[in-house]
Motif scaffolding. Sequence first.
Motif, short mmCIF file in Angstrom:
data_model
loop_
_atom_site.label_atom_id
_atom_site.label_comp_id
_atom_site.label_asym_id
_atom_site.label_seq_id
_atom_site.Cartn_x
_atom_site.Cartn_y
_atom_site.Cartn_z
N VAL A 8 4.03 1.56 -15.43
CA VAL A 8 5.13 0.85 -14.79
C VAL A 8 4.99 -0.62 -15.18
CG1 VAL A 8 6.10 0.10 -12.56
CG2 VAL A 8 5.30 2.45 -12.86
N THR A 9 6.08 -1.25 -15.54
CA THR A 9 6.00 -2.64 -16.00
C THR A 9 6.32 -3.66 -14.92
OG1 THR A 9 8.28 -2.53 -16.79
CG2 THR A 9 6.54 -2.02 -18.39
N ASP A 10 6.74 -3.23 -13.74
CA ASP A 10 7.05 -4.16 -12.65
C ASP A 10 5.76 -4.83 -12.16
OD1 ASP A 10 9.31 -4.76 -10.44
OD2 ASP A 10 7.33 -4.65 -9.52
N LYS A 11 5.82 -6.12 -11.95
CA LYS A 11 4.64 -6.86 -11.50
C LYS A 11 4.95 -7.70 -10.27
CE LYS A 11 2.85 -7.02 -16.16
NZ LYS A 11 3.90 -6.93 -17.12
N ALA A 12 5.86 -7.23 -9.43
CA ALA A 12 6.24 -7.98 -8.24
C ALA A 12 5.05 -8.25 -7.33
CB ALA A 12 7.33 -7.23 -7.47
N CYS A 13 4.10 -7.33 -7.28
CA CYS A 13 2.93 -7.52 -6.43
C CYS A 13 2.09 -8.72 -6.87
CB CYS A 13 2.07 -6.26 -6.39
SG CYS A 13 1.46 -5.73 -8.00
N LEU A 14 2.04 -8.97 -8.17
CA LEU A 14 1.29 -10.12 -8.69
C LEU A 14 1.85 -11.42 -8.14
CD1 LEU A 14 0.95 -9.23 -12.49
CD2 LEU A 14 -0.88 -9.33 -10.83
N GLU A 15 3.15 -11.50 -8.03
CA GLU A 15 3.82 -12.73 -7.60
C GLU A 15 3.59 -13.06 -6.14
OE1 GLU A 15 7.92 -12.42 -8.78
OE2 GLU A 15 7.35 -11.77 -10.79
N VAL A 16 3.33 -12.06 -5.30
CA VAL A 16 3.19 -12.32 -3.86
C VAL A 16 1.74 -12.37 -3.38
CG1 VAL A 16 5.45 -11.35 -3.33
CG2 VAL A 16 3.42 -9.89 -3.22
N CYS A 17 0.80 -12.02 -4.21
CA CYS A 17 -0.61 -12.01 -3.79
C CYS A 17 -1.11 -13.45 -3.62
CB CYS A 17 -1.48 -11.27 -4.81
SG CYS A 17 -3.22 -11.22 -4.33
N PRO A 18 -1.47 -13.84 -2.40
CA PRO A 18 -1.88 -15.22 -2.17
C PRO A 18 -3.24 -15.59 -2.76
CG PRO A 18 -2.18 -13.96 -0.17
CD PRO A 18 -1.49 -13.05 -1.17
N VAL A 19 -4.07 -14.60 -3.06
CA VAL A 19 -5.40 -14.89 -3.60
C VAL A 19 -5.56 -14.43 -5.05
CG1 VAL A 19 -6.55 -14.96 -1.36
CG2 VAL A 19 -6.39 -12.79 -2.58
N GLU A 20 -4.48 -13.95 -5.65
CA GLU A 20 -4.48 -13.53 -7.06
C GLU A 20 -5.57 -12.51 -7.37
OE1 GLU A 20 -4.68 -17.31 -9.11
OE2 GLU A 20 -2.57 -17.68 -8.74
N CYS A 21 -5.69 -11.50 -6.51
CA CYS A 21 -6.73 -10.48 -6.69
C CYS A 21 -6.23 -9.27 -7.46
CB CYS A 21 -7.30 -10.05 -5.35
SG CYS A 21 -6.17 -9.09 -4.32
N ILE A 22 -5.00 -9.32 -7.97
CA ILE A 22 -4.44 -8.21 -8.74
C ILE A 22 -4.50 -8.57 -10.21
CG2 ILE A 22 -2.42 -6.76 -9.14
CD1 ILE A 22 -1.57 -7.41 -6.23
N GLU A 61 6.06 -4.80 -1.83
CA GLU A 61 6.69 -5.25 -3.07
C GLU A 61 6.65 -4.20 -4.18
OE1 GLU A 61 8.40 -8.10 -3.29
OE2 GLU A 61 7.91 -8.30 -1.17
N CYS A 62 5.79 -3.21 -4.05
CA CYS A 62 5.63 -2.20 -5.10
C CYS A 62 6.82 -1.24 -5.10
CB CYS A 62 4.33 -1.41 -4.89
SG CYS A 62 4.06 -0.19 -6.18
N PRO A 63 7.58 -1.21 -6.20
CA PRO A 63 8.77 -0.35 -6.25
C PRO A 63 8.47 1.14 -6.34
CG PRO A 63 8.42 -1.34 -8.38
CD PRO A 63 7.41 -1.95 -7.45
N VAL A 64 7.23 1.50 -6.67
CA VAL A 64 6.88 2.91 -6.81
C VAL A 64 5.87 3.37 -5.75
CG1 VAL A 64 7.43 3.06 -9.27
CG2 VAL A 64 5.11 2.39 -8.57
N GLU A 65 5.63 2.52 -4.75
CA GLU A 65 4.73 2.83 -3.63
C GLU A 65 3.35 3.26 -4.11
OE1 GLU A 65 6.84 5.53 -1.05
OE2 GLU A 65 8.39 4.04 -0.65
N ALA A 66 2.82 2.52 -5.07
CA ALA A 66 1.50 2.82 -5.62
C ALA A 66 0.38 2.12 -4.85
CB ALA A 66 1.43 2.40 -7.09
#
Length: 107
Positions: free
Chosen positions: A12-26, A49-54
């Motif tokens: 999956v190429t979506d990276k929305a979770c990266l943008e919201v992580c306050p500590v950049e642990c992804i 934020e994960c569009p595929v509920e992973a």
Amino acid sequence: MTYVIALPCVDVTDKACLEVCPVECIYEGERMLYIHPDECIDCGACEPECPVEAITFETDTPEEWQHFTAVNAEFFTGLDSPGSGAKRGRTGRDHPFVAELPLQRKA
């Protein structure tokens, strides 16, 4: 305890979770994203934020994906105490289990 990224994230190429992580642990592997268990503060910002509920909390991970807790943790072995997924960028590798999976989604 930590959040875990599991099978639905592979290819999956979506990276929305990266943008919201306050500590950049992804961190970004070649085929999926990984959460560093020692850096995650369990805030849960990434999960909706994960569009595929992973992404799930470790204790809520479905049984068929529970091995992804180890996959996420082991991914960081030999990665030099990363400290920030955003600063690190794409790692150029995946956990061996993920690397050997058949293509999950067409790009």
